[in-house]
Design an enzyme around this catalytic site. Structure first.
Site, PDB file in Angstrom:
ATOM      1  N   THR A  16       5.594  -6.635   8.827  1.00 23.65           N
ATOM      2  CA  THR A  16       4.970  -5.380   8.401  1.00 23.65           C
ATOM      3  C   THR A  16       3.574  -5.616   7.834  1.00 23.65           C
ATOM      4  O   THR A  16       3.229  -6.727   7.440  1.00 23.65           O
ATOM      5  CB  THR A  16       5.826  -4.659   7.334  1.00 23.65           C
ATOM      6  OG1 THR A  16       5.903  -5.483   6.162  1.00 23.65           O
ATOM      7  CG2 THR A  16       7.215  -4.355   7.840  1.00 23.65           C
ATOM      8  N   ASP A  17       2.781  -4.548   7.803  1.00 23.16           N
ATOM      9  CA  ASP A  17       1.451  -4.627   7.201  1.00 23.16           C
ATOM     10  C   ASP A  17       1.472  -3.930   5.840  1.00 23.16           C
ATOM     11  O   ASP A  17       2.540  -3.528   5.356  1.00 23.16           O
ATOM     12  CB  ASP A  17       0.391  -4.044   8.135  1.00 23.16           C
ATOM     13  CG  ASP A  17       0.608  -2.569   8.456  1.00 23.16           C
ATOM     14  OD1 ASP A  17       1.372  -1.881   7.738  1.00 23.16           O
ATOM     15  OD2 ASP A  17       0.010  -2.091   9.433  1.00 23.16           O
ATOM     16  N   MET A  18       0.329  -3.776   5.227  1.00 23.77           N
ATOM     17  CA  MET A  18       0.259  -3.166   3.903  1.00 23.77           C
ATOM     18  C   MET A  18       0.699  -1.704   3.892  1.00 23.77           C
ATOM     19  O   MET A  18       1.042  -1.157   2.855  1.00 23.77           O
ATOM     20  CB  MET A  18      -1.154  -3.283   3.320  1.00 23.77           C
ATOM     21  CG  MET A  18      -1.491  -4.708   2.910  1.00 23.77           C
ATOM     22  SD  MET A  18      -3.088  -4.842   2.102  1.00 23.77           S
ATOM     23  CE  MET A  18      -2.767  -3.941   0.597  1.00 23.77           C
ATOM     24  N   MET A  19       0.695  -1.070   5.061  1.00 26.89           N
ATOM     25  CA  MET A  19       1.136   0.316   5.152  1.00 26.89           C
ATOM     26  C   MET A  19       2.648   0.416   5.341  1.00 26.89           C
ATOM     27  O   MET A  19       3.193   1.508   5.423  1.00 26.89           O
ATOM     28  CB  MET A  19       0.413   1.019   6.299  1.00 26.89           C
ATOM     29  CG  MET A  19      -1.086   1.122   6.089  1.00 26.89           C
ATOM     30  SD  MET A  19      -1.949   1.897   7.479  1.00 26.89           S
ATOM     31  CE  MET A  19      -1.919   0.562   8.677  1.00 26.89           C
ATOM     32  N   ILE A  21       4.293  -0.669   8.005  1.00 25.20           N
ATOM     33  CA  ILE A  21       4.699  -0.524   9.407  1.00 25.20           C
ATOM     34  C   ILE A  21       4.548  -1.864  10.122  1.00 25.20           C
ATOM     35  O   ILE A  21       3.838  -2.747   9.668  1.00 25.20           O
ATOM     36  CB  ILE A  21       3.898   0.580  10.129  1.00 25.20           C
ATOM     37  CG1 ILE A  21       2.402   0.257  10.177  1.00 25.20           C
ATOM     38  CG2 ILE A  21       4.136   1.935   9.481  1.00 25.20           C
ATOM     39  CD1 ILE A  21       1.586   1.242  10.998  1.00 25.20           C
TER      40      ILE A  21
END
Length: 141
Positions: A16-19, A21
């Site tokens: 996942t990324d910082m958002m 997702i």
């Protein structure tokens, strides 16, 4: 012989990324895992192909992101051979979660000699493998 293979993956937190997702860079990794599984449909593994002197380097990759995936989403990656010639093979992928297509992609590979990295005719190099691939080429899902 199956014309479409399915690989089940549970999205990991590290993907996942910082958002929150699944990062766009993960999809090509998933495509590779799905492609490796798909090759087994032909009755041979990718490592066995390499031992026979055949490699499939990536020439092109595309991915269309339709809607996001999140940590712990359980996805199915469907894979098929969409195009085949003596020198190239194209795989198509669909990433599905809860019956909804979340991403679609394609990868194009050339058949090359593992010794010289020069193009080879898969029909001449491994006629049995070529014939199996011909049987499973599909134009749609």
């Amino acid at each position: 012989m199956r014309k479409i293979s399915k690989l089940e993956i549970t999205a990991r937190y590290a993907e996942t990324d910082m958002m929150g997702i699944i990062h766009h860079s993960v999809y090509p990794v998933w495509f590779e895992a799905a492609r490796t599984e798909f090759i087994k449909v032909t009755g041979i593994t990718y490592s066995e192909l390499e031992k026979q002197g055949i490699m499939l380097p990536l020439a092109e990759l595309s991915c269309r992101y339709i809607s996001p995936l999140h940590y712990e989403d359980e996805v199915t990656i469907e894979t098929r051979v969409s195009k085949l010639s003596f020198a190239k093979i194209e795989f198509s992928y669909r990433v599905i979660h809860n019956g909804e297509i979340k991403a679609e992609g394609q990868t194009l590979h050339g058949f090359v000699s593992s010794e010289t990295f020069r193009p080879v005719s898969i029909k001449k190099q491994n006629p049995a493998f070529y014939e199996k691939l011909k049987e499973i080429v599909t134009t749609g899902w």
